[in-house]
Design an enzyme around this catalytic site. Structure first.
Site, short mmCIF file in Angstrom:
data_model
loop_
_atom_site.label_atom_id
_atom_site.label_comp_id
_atom_site.label_asym_id
_atom_site.label_seq_id
_atom_site.Cartn_x
_atom_site.Cartn_y
_atom_site.Cartn_z
N ARG A 52 57.34 62.68 86.37
CA ARG A 52 58.97 63.06 86.19
C ARG A 52 59.20 64.45 86.55
O ARG A 52 58.97 65.66 85.78
CB ARG A 52 59.21 62.76 84.88
CG ARG A 52 60.78 63.04 84.65
CD ARG A 52 61.45 62.37 83.30
NE ARG A 52 60.95 62.90 82.28
CZ ARG A 52 61.35 62.82 80.94
NH1 ARG A 52 62.44 61.87 80.75
NH2 ARG A 52 60.57 63.14 79.60
N ASP A 90 61.75 66.54 71.99
CA ASP A 90 61.71 67.12 73.05
C ASP A 90 62.98 67.70 73.50
O ASP A 90 64.13 67.64 72.72
CB ASP A 90 61.24 66.18 74.50
CG ASP A 90 62.00 64.85 74.58
OD1 ASP A 90 63.35 64.88 73.98
OD2 ASP A 90 61.79 63.82 75.38
#
Length: 530
Positions: free
Chosen positions: A164, A446
């Site tokens: 990613r 996150d």
């Protein structure tokens, strides 16, 4: 290092960095920048223009201009690529050396090697993460914990790596081309592709990616054009690159089919990026008062009608076009000290994965290796020997724009406000120190979950929200709680750095309270990093 013309590096060149920052790689990064950066900036400007319209009262809807794409029943995405046929369990995490080994060994089918929300974009993280991926593919990676002395090494049955990169909105300030910062997305993609595409193909897989934060099919088209250029650059067949798109913004939810269409030769499906999706709802409609006021973040359930509409639409859209539908993150971090917490949390994880598998998802995410087993068990019960549920078309799904936009109200409490402040503060302190995936109160936080926390604070302040105890949320109240939470962090012995804690508190106050809303907290935070 010898650099290509008009390419400059501002980051330090440490041991082995020249193995990934090769002349070939830097030339390719320069090519990507010169070919695509102007379009990237135009698309980011288009986001801003749409935000102005939404703030003025415009609503989102399915696009009339692309109705023909949605109506055409003949097109499908490419068949699943090697290593991506069975994706029943996927684990996510940053690309540090220990996590690389643990994720690949976890028993998951796929590892999302994260340069984005679970990572902090320190120069060392970005380059050494690329080195770790190359070393893992060469099977020359190991790690010894400096505290415990425990040794880590790769096993035999490894997860498929899917990288990613950062979103289109982020720059990489340590590399400039023609005096301009390169896109962080193109930096991460380009380095991995040049250094690891052939390594992956030699092992029977390929260069695979997860694409974050997109808001339109035109942004997907930009990625597709970058993939075409990359494949031509290494003389690889069209469709060698595959990409799964995270549907984690509310505008993208209205363009799922168009996004699949733009990437159809390169598509590996869609993912329900639930936490960023909630952040996007708050952000896009932050000026629209109580019609778009979410409950406090820990009270937003995936069973809420607007969230069920989103996930049902994603599954039906994917399977209609032969694409995988991947479920959302189970963020619980097991506690080795409190079995009662574990038992209750694991039941919630099981219920979440049972809902997803029952709805037709082909797999789902976990944040910790200890959750791989429960996720696999749930999906095994539904899939059996089948690799996926692509044949389950969900013809029963009929989602309207109103279904996606009718927000379910819920509680907003003083404890919810305190939790948002505490999580935002603790996360930013860790982020500024280089840690992008942080265990806070038994959850893996996150950037996406921190964005929800600070955006809710902003929305509550700027819409005069009243807590359940009758208190109006204002900056004075937030400041009072922030002072108390700074003291709590200092006293709880978690090892927070005092100077970073002060910087984190100042940054949180700015991105959660200032009248000018910061589109992403990571943008101003990045400028505070070396």
């Amino acid at each position: 290092m010898e650099l290509p013309a008009d390419v400059d590096l501002a980051g330090p060149i440490l041991d082995r960095y020249d193995e990934v920052l090769t002349p070939e790689a830097l030339e390719f990064l320069a090519l990507l920048h010169r070919r695509f950066d102007a379009r990237r900036r135009e698309l980011l400007d288009a986001r801003g223009q749409r935000q102005l319209r939404l703030s003025a009262g415009e609503n989102l809807d399915f696009l009339a201009s692309t109705a023909a794409v949605r109506a055409d029943t003949t097109w499908r995405v490419a068949e699943p690529a090697p290593g991506l046929l069975d994706r029943r369990v996927e684990i996510t995490g940053p690309t540090d050396r220990k996590m690389t080994i643990n994720a690949l060994n976890s028993g998951a089918k796929v590892w999302l090697a994260d340069f984005e929300d679970a990572n902090t974009p320190l120069w060392e993280n970005m380059v050494e993460g690329q080195l770790n991926l190359a070393d893992a593919l060469d099977r020359r990676i190991d790690f010894t914990d400096p505290v415990s002395g425990k040794e880590y090494a790769l096993g035999e049955d490894l997860a498929t790596i899917v990288v990613r990169p950062r979103g289109w909105h982020l720059d990489e300030k340590h590399l400039t081309v023609d005096g301009e910062r390169i896109s962080g997305a193109l930096f991460d993609f380009g380095l991995y592709f040049v250094n690891c595409a052939r390594r992956q193909l030699a092992r029977g897989a390929g260069p695979y990616f997860y694409l974050p934060k997109m808001e339109s099919h035109l942004e997907a088209r930009l990625w597709n054009d970058a993939f075409d250029l990359a494949e031509d650059h290494l003389d690889l067949p069209r469709g060698t690159i595959r990409a799964t798109v995270l549907i984690e913004t509310i505008p993208a939810a209205f363009e799922m089919e168009e996004i699949l269409y733009e990437l159809r030769e390169h598509s590996a499906g869609l993912n329900a990026g639930r936490w960023d999706y909630l952040f996007s709802i708050i952000k896009k409609f932050r000026d629209r008062g109580r019609d778009f006021l979410l409950p406090e973040r820990n009270a937003v359930a995936m069973t809420a009608p607007f969230m069920r509409a989103y996930t049902d639409l994603l599954v039906s859209t994917c399977h209609k076009r032969g694409a995988h539908a991947i479920g959302g993150m189970a963020a619980f971090i097991p506690s080795r000290r409190d079995p009662a917490i574990n038992a209750a949390a694991l039941e919630k994880v099981r219920a979440d994965k049972t809902r997803e598998s029952g709805d037709g998802f082909d797999g789902s995410w976990v944040a910790h290796p200890d959750l791989v087993g429960v996720c696999r068990e749930v999906f095994d019960a539904v899939l059996g020997e089948a690799p996926n549920q692509l044949g389950r078309l969900r013809d029963d799904v009929d989602v309207t724009a109103a279904d996606l936009l009718t927000i379910t109200a819920g509680p907003i409490t003083r404890e919810g406000l305190r939790n948002n402040v505490s999580v935002g503060l603790r996360y930013l302190e860790s982020w500024l120190g280089g840690g992008g995936a942080v265990a806070i109160f038994n959850l893996m936080e996150d950037a996406a979950t921190a964005e929800i926390a600070r955006s809710q604070i902003w929305q509550w302040i700027h819409n005069d929200v009243t807590l359940d105890d009758g208190t109006v949320v204002d900056q004075a109240l937030v400041d009072e709680i922030l002072v108390a939470e700074v003291k709590a962090v200092v006293e709880d012995g978690t090892g927070a750095d005092p100077k970073r804690l002060v910087r984190a508190a100042d940054l949180l106050r700015r991105v959660a309270c200032d009248d000018d809303y910061a589109e992403f907290l990571t943008v101003p935070a990045y400028e505070q990093m070396p």
